[in-house]
Each structure stands twice: as C-alpha cells, then as structure tokens.
Design an enzyme around this catalytic site. Structure first.
Site, PDB file in Angstrom:
ATOM      1  N   ASN A 212      32.403   8.946  22.540  1.00  0.00           N
ATOM      2  CA  ASN A 212      31.057   9.109  21.968  1.00  0.00           C
ATOM      3  C   ASN A 212      31.143   9.938  20.694  1.00  0.00           C
ATOM      4  O   ASN A 212      31.813  10.970  20.672  1.00  0.00           O
ATOM      5  CB  ASN A 212      30.197   9.843  23.019  1.00  0.00           C
ATOM      6  CG  ASN A 212      28.720   9.878  22.680  1.00  0.00           C
ATOM      7  OD1 ASN A 212      28.134   8.833  22.398  1.00  0.00           O
ATOM      8  ND2 ASN A 212      28.111  11.051  22.713  1.00  0.00           N
ATOM      9  N   HIS A 249      22.064   9.673  15.422  1.00  0.00           N
ATOM     10  CA  HIS A 249      21.070  10.654  14.978  1.00  0.00           C
ATOM     11  C   HIS A 249      20.822  10.358  13.495  1.00  0.00           C
ATOM     12  O   HIS A 249      21.579  10.791  12.632  1.00  0.00           O
ATOM     13  CB  HIS A 249      21.612  12.081  15.136  1.00  0.00           C
ATOM     14  CG  HIS A 249      21.836  12.487  16.551  1.00  0.00           C
ATOM     15  ND1 HIS A 249      20.793  12.686  17.437  1.00  0.00           N
ATOM     16  CD2 HIS A 249      22.967  12.744  17.251  1.00  0.00           C
ATOM     17  CE1 HIS A 249      21.296  13.049  18.615  1.00  0.00           C
ATOM     18  NE2 HIS A 249      22.601  13.079  18.529  1.00  0.00           N
ATOM     19  N   GLU A 278      22.289   8.483  21.648  1.00  0.00           N
ATOM     20  CA  GLU A 278      21.492   9.693  21.385  1.00  0.00           C
ATOM     21  C   GLU A 278      20.487   9.430  20.264  1.00  0.00           C
ATOM     22  O   GLU A 278      20.287  10.264  19.376  1.00  0.00           O
ATOM     23  CB  GLU A 278      22.411  10.866  21.012  1.00  0.00           C
ATOM     24  CG  GLU A 278      23.447  11.183  22.062  1.00  0.00           C
ATOM     25  CD  GLU A 278      24.320  12.393  21.723  1.00  0.00           C
ATOM     26  OE1 GLU A 278      23.960  13.180  20.827  1.00  0.00           O
ATOM     27  OE2 GLU A 278      25.365  12.559  22.378  1.00  0.00           O
ATOM     28  N   ASP A 280      17.746   9.219  17.643  1.00  0.00           N
ATOM     29  CA  ASP A 280      16.520   9.800  17.097  1.00  0.00           C
ATOM     30  C   ASP A 280      16.544   9.534  15.597  1.00  0.00           C
ATOM     31  O   ASP A 280      17.611   9.378  15.008  1.00  0.00           O
ATOM     32  CB  ASP A 280      16.338  11.290  17.442  1.00  0.00           C
ATOM     33  CG  ASP A 280      17.553  12.155  17.209  1.00  0.00           C
ATOM     34  OD1 ASP A 280      18.415  11.785  16.372  1.00  0.00           O
ATOM     35  OD2 ASP A 280      17.645  13.214  17.843  1.00  0.00           O
TER      36      ASP A 280
HETATM   37  O1  G2I Z   1      23.323  18.379  18.675  1.00  0.00           O
HETATM   38  C1  G2I Z   1      22.697  17.192  19.070  1.00  0.00           C
HETATM   39  C2  G2I Z   1      23.567  16.403  20.013  1.00  0.00           C
HETATM   40  C3  G2I Z   1      24.785  15.887  19.269  1.00  0.00           C
HETATM   41  N1  G2I Z   1      25.633  15.092  20.139  1.00  0.00           N
HETATM   42  C4  G2I Z   1      26.035  15.739  21.368  1.00  0.00           C
HETATM   43  C5  G2I Z   1      24.839  16.290  22.115  1.00  0.00           C
HETATM   44  O2  G2I Z   1      25.284  16.959  23.260  1.00  0.00           O
HETATM   45  C6  G2I Z   1      24.020  17.185  21.239  1.00  0.00           C
HETATM   46  O3  G2I Z   1      22.919  17.658  22.036  1.00  0.00           O
HETATM   47  C7  G2I Z   1      22.462  18.940  21.741  1.00  0.00           C
HETATM   48  C8  G2I Z   1      21.309  19.268  22.629  1.00  0.00           C
HETATM   49  O4  G2I Z   1      20.254  18.382  22.347  1.00  0.00           O
HETATM   50  C9  G2I Z   1      20.830  20.696  22.372  1.00  0.00           C
HETATM   51  O5  G2I Z   1      19.848  21.053  23.343  1.00  0.00           O
HETATM   52  O6  G2I Z   1      23.513  19.855  21.941  1.00  0.00           O
HETATM   53  C10 G2I Z   1      23.147  21.155  21.568  1.00  0.00           C
HETATM   54  C11 G2I Z   1      24.337  22.075  21.683  1.00  0.00           C
HETATM   55  O7  G2I Z   1      25.414  21.634  20.996  1.00  0.00           O
HETATM   56  C12 G2I Z   1      21.999  21.648  22.449  1.00  0.00           C
HETATM   57  O8  G2I Z   1      21.565  22.910  21.990  1.00  0.00           O
HETATM   58  C13 G2I Z   1      21.677  23.911  22.922  1.00  0.00           C
HETATM   59  C14 G2I Z   1      21.587  25.226  22.183  1.00  0.00           C
HETATM   60  O9  G2I Z   1      22.677  25.309  21.271  1.00  0.00           O
HETATM   61  C15 G2I Z   1      21.659  26.341  23.140  1.00  0.00           C
HETATM   62  O10 G2I Z   1      21.473  27.558  22.477  1.00  0.00           O
HETATM   63  C16 G2I Z   1      20.592  26.167  24.223  1.00  0.00           C
HETATM   64  O11 G2I Z   1      20.760  27.142  25.215  1.00  0.00           O
HETATM   65  O12 G2I Z   1      20.607  23.821  23.849  1.00  0.00           O
HETATM   66  C17 G2I Z   1      20.718  24.781  24.848  1.00  0.00           C
HETATM   67  C18 G2I Z   1      19.651  24.507  25.927  1.00  0.00           C
HETATM   68  O13 G2I Z   1      18.397  24.442  25.347  1.00  0.00           O
END
Ligand code: G2I
Length: 455
Positions: A212, A249, A278, A280
């Site tokens: 991925n 994205h 993913e 958006d």
């Molecule tokens: O960054 C967007 C996505 C890119 N591809 C891999 C995915 O796994 C990624 O998802 C995002 C989440 O949507 C976020 O929610 O990954 C982030 C982290 O790399 C996530 O962010 C994290 C924050 O960094 C944390 O501080 C927080 O505790 O979300 C956590 C839960 O809200």
C-alpha cells in the site's frame, strides 16, 4: 376503485383513471426491471449495496473512538460494506510494548463490522511510521526479528477475520529517485518487504496480501514505476503478493490524473488485484470522485474503493473537506456522483465463462421460499440473487461449492459455518431480496439454497 370489479374493461377517463394508468405503468416498469435487472430491488440506494452488485466493496476508514457517535454509526452501517481501522491495527496500537499485544480497539471495529456483514481490511503490519518507541530505537537483525514477529502475531490473531492486509505501507521514497525510503526497516536489508509478505502468508494463508502506498496514482511518476517494478519482480520470484493498494489522497499538490486508470490496469496486468485504499479529494469535487470510481469499475481486478473517513469532520485533513458527507452527516454532491457511478458502472470485459446449466434452485421445504438466480458474472467471480417469499423475517441457508468462497453480501446479515462454505443469511427486517458475490476459484457451480425459515 371499488366501483369496478375484475374484468371490467370499460375505458375510464378523469384524474383517477390517469392515476391508475400511471400506477399500472409504474408497476409494469417495476416488474420489468425486476425481471431484467436482477438485484435492483434495494441495491442502488447505498454505496455498499451498489458496489456489491458490481462485485466490489465500498469501504471507509473507521476510528474506534467514533463508534459511540450515533450519527457516525448510522451512516457507517447504512452505506458501507467494508471497513479499515484508521489507526487501531498500526504497530504502536497493537504492540505498544515489545511482546505485549493489545487488540481491544481493533477488535471493537472488527466485531462491529463483521457482525453487520462488512468485510475488514487490515492496516498495517509493517511501516516506518507510527512505530512504538521500543521499535523506533531498534535496528539490524533485532529489528528484523521484531518486525517479523509482529507480522506473525497480528496476522495470526486476526486470521480469518481480515480479507486483505496492507502488509507493508509506504516503503518508497517520494520524488524522482524511485528508491526505497530510508527507514530503520529498510536498513535491515532490502529483502525486508518480501520477508514481511512471507511471514504474513504463513500466518494467514487466506488473506489477500497488499502493498500500500501514496503518490503512486500517476502512471508516469518514478515512485509508481518503482512500486510496479517491485511487484513485477515479486510475481516473477514467487513472493506472495496478491494486491496493491493505492491510497489516493488527492489534493492540489497531488491531483487526480486521467492516467489513473492506466495505473490500475497496468498493475492488474501483473496478476495482482488493485484496491483504492484511502481515497479523499481536496474539496470533494463530484466529477473527480466519479472518475475514480469509474476507473476502478473499468478494471476487472479492482476490488473496491475505501474512503478515508465518513464525514469531513472525521478526516485527517478536515479543513480540506475531502469526504462524501459533510460534518453534520449529510450527503454531499460527491456522494451522489459516486452512487451514480456505481449504479451505471460498466461490467469489465473479462474472458467469457461457461454459465451453469442447472435451473434456478428453490429449497425442498421450509416455512418460506427462497429462489436463487444468477446475476452478473466476471472472469473470476459471479453474483447471485435470492428472492424470499412467504416471510418478512427470514433465515436462508445457502451453500457454495469448495473451493468457491463468498466474498461479499448485501441486503442481509450473514454468518458462516466453520467450513466457510455454508452461509446463513438473516433478513435485515424489511427486504425480501439479498445477494452475494462468489469467488469461483475455478468452479462455476451455482450455489444451492438449502432452506428458508420464517423467524
Ligand atoms: O496520513 C494519512 C494516511 C496516510 N496513509 C496511511 C494512513 O495510515 C494514514 O492515516 C493517518 C490517520 O488518518 C491519522 O489519524 O495516519 C496518521 C498517523 O500517521 C493518523 O494521525 C494520528 C496522529 O498522528 C496521532 O497524533 C493521533 O493520536 O492519529 C492519531 C489518532 O487520532
């Protein structure tokens, strides 16, 4: 209408007569549609059901912390038939201390999904990011062993519950180098990716194993080509890879491009499935959402689309309002465009397959009747539709022939026997038609209805 009895053929005029003609025409149209467009009974109105009728899923990222939000779960349960835990299966969540695994939040999502007939994508087993601090500070053979143990433990824990794993996430550099990303995992040796795939296969032989990544949508980009070359090499050497996830994205700096379909079909031609994992899009332009869905539907091996969140307020990029529902949970124009694309979707041109020759089946006995009919057929799978009469709350048992596997269902809640070949489908309350997709795995025998029971 009480003044007319059956057989009265005198012409009628006036508004009531016109109403009757319109109603009769509508009834005829409905009957005709039912006869010639199997499955239109209640699919066509939600993303998951419409995608399922095209042999695909339509999924969303889910955060366990939002499952207590009624507005959120109402949309989730109504619209989606696949979920990906947004953060709960990542390494820091599942192995916060080395050797101590924590599955509570992930299981909450898995149980919510599976009890409602939704499938689960696992995300993600090996990644340079969101590593727990103990792993971040590791290197060399100790890190390699710890990573492989993590893959093994987590994939084993969820064996049989996750249909596809993002085994490795984001392992390539951005920009024009086409190189691997310089991470602690990469520094354990270039073969870390294939080692992770082999460990995942051993742990859960039936899950699809995906690579991925993001910024791999534009076919001309160096990163896209680098991932393509890796997948081609893996297929040539027998490394167990089944699918490639395109995060997609899209934003002003990294926009959707019209060669996206070429990217999907080129990877598929390597002999892997492709999935939009993913999605958006900044500002949620309806036309772009529509194009992404049409591109997936145009590629036979594109299994489905996952959006990265439900409402704009759920998005990691909330300020870009990139999703299908606004922050109050109302459908946006992009939602309508996606639904229309799913409903008008073309059937991919696959090699013709031999249809079964046996007639449609009805169960021998039972307190209701369930009739199974063939529906859409692809190169590797086919849809069936079951129409129930004689009960509104029903339970229908359907069996497929091994090595067939049911990959998707709609308009009912399924449970399975231990073999995975016998599905017990229960009504959701009102509908009388349900459907499912069977992966043929080389066997095209029509599934058999074993019983129909009023409950
Ligand atoms: O960054 C967007 C996505 C890119 N591809 C891999 C995915 O796994 C990624 O998802 C995002 C989440 O949507 C976020 O929610 O990954 C982030 C982290 O790399 C996530 O962010 C994290 C924050 O960094 C944390 O501080 C927080 O505790 O979300 C956590 C839960 O809200």
């Amino acid at each position: 209408m009480t003044e007319r009895c059956q057989g009265d053929t005198r012409p009628r005029t006036g508004p009531r007569a016109r109403t009757a003609i319109v109603l009769a025409a509508a009834a005829l149209l409905a009957a005709t549609s039912a006869a010639f467009l199997p499955g239109t009974a209640s699919a066509g109105t939600t993303l998951g059901a419409s995608a399922a009728e095209k042999g695909r899923y339509f999924g969303t990222a889910v955060a366990a912390s939002r499952l207590s939000d009624g507005n959120y779960t109402t949309i989730l349960n109504r619209e989606f038939n696949s979920v990906t835990p947004e953060n709960e299966m990542k390494i820091d969540a599942t192995e916060p201390q080395q050797g101590r695994f924590s599955y509570g939040a992930a299981e909450q999502i898995v149980n919510h999904a599976r009890s409602r007939g939704m499938s689960v994508r696992g995300h993600t087993l090996a990644w340079h990011s969101q590593q727990p601090s103990w792993m971040e500070s590791m290197s060399g053979s100790a890190l390699r062993s710890a990573m492989l143990n993590h893959v093994t433990q987590v994939a084993t824990h969820f064996r049989g519950q996750v249909v596809a794993w993002d085994v490795v996430n984001e392992a390539f550099e951005d920009g024009t180098s086409g190189a691997r990303r310089n991470s602690n995992l990469q520094r354990t040796g270039n073969d870390w990716i294939e080692a992770a795939f082999r460990a995942a296969r051993a742990a859960d032989p039936n899950a699809k194993l995906c690579y991925n990544d993001y910024n791999t949508d534009n076919w001309t980009h160096a990163k896209t080509q680098a991932v393509y070359n890796m997948v081609r090499d893996f297929k040539a050497r027998g490394v167990p890879i089944d699918c490639v996830g395109f995060q997609s994205h899209f934003n002003n700096d990294s926009p959707y491009v019209s060669n996206y379909r070429t990217t999907l079909s080129s990877f598929a031609a390597l002999g892997v499935d492709v999935q939009v994992t993913e999605l958006d899009i900044q500002g949620a332009p309806a036309a772009t959402y529509r194009s992404v869905v049409e591109d997936c539907l145009a590629v036979a091996r594109c299994n489905g689309v996952t959006v990265w969140g439900i409402r704009d307020s759920d998005s990691w990029r909330a300020s870009q309002t990139p999703l299908l529902f606004n922050s109050s949970g109302q459908k946006k124009a992009a939602y309508d465009a996606v639904l229309a694309a799913l409903n008008n979707g073309t059937t991919p041109t696959d090699p013709p397959t031999t249809p079964p020759t046996t007639p449609p089946t009805t169960p021998p006995s039972g307190s209701c009747t369930a009739t199974l009919q063939d529906s859409t057929r692809w190169g590797d799978r086919f849809n069936s539709q079951v129409t129930v009469s004689g009960a509104s709350n029903w339970t229908v048992v359907v069996a497929v022939t091994p090595p067939q596997k049911v990959s998707n269902t709609w308009n009912g809640t399924p449970t399975w026997d231990s073999s995975g070949n016998v599905m017990t489908m229960r009504s959701n309350g009102s509908g009388t038609v349900f459907g499912f997709t069977t992966m043929a795995n080389g066997t095209w025998t029509r599934p058999v209805v074993r019983s129909c029971t009023a409950s």
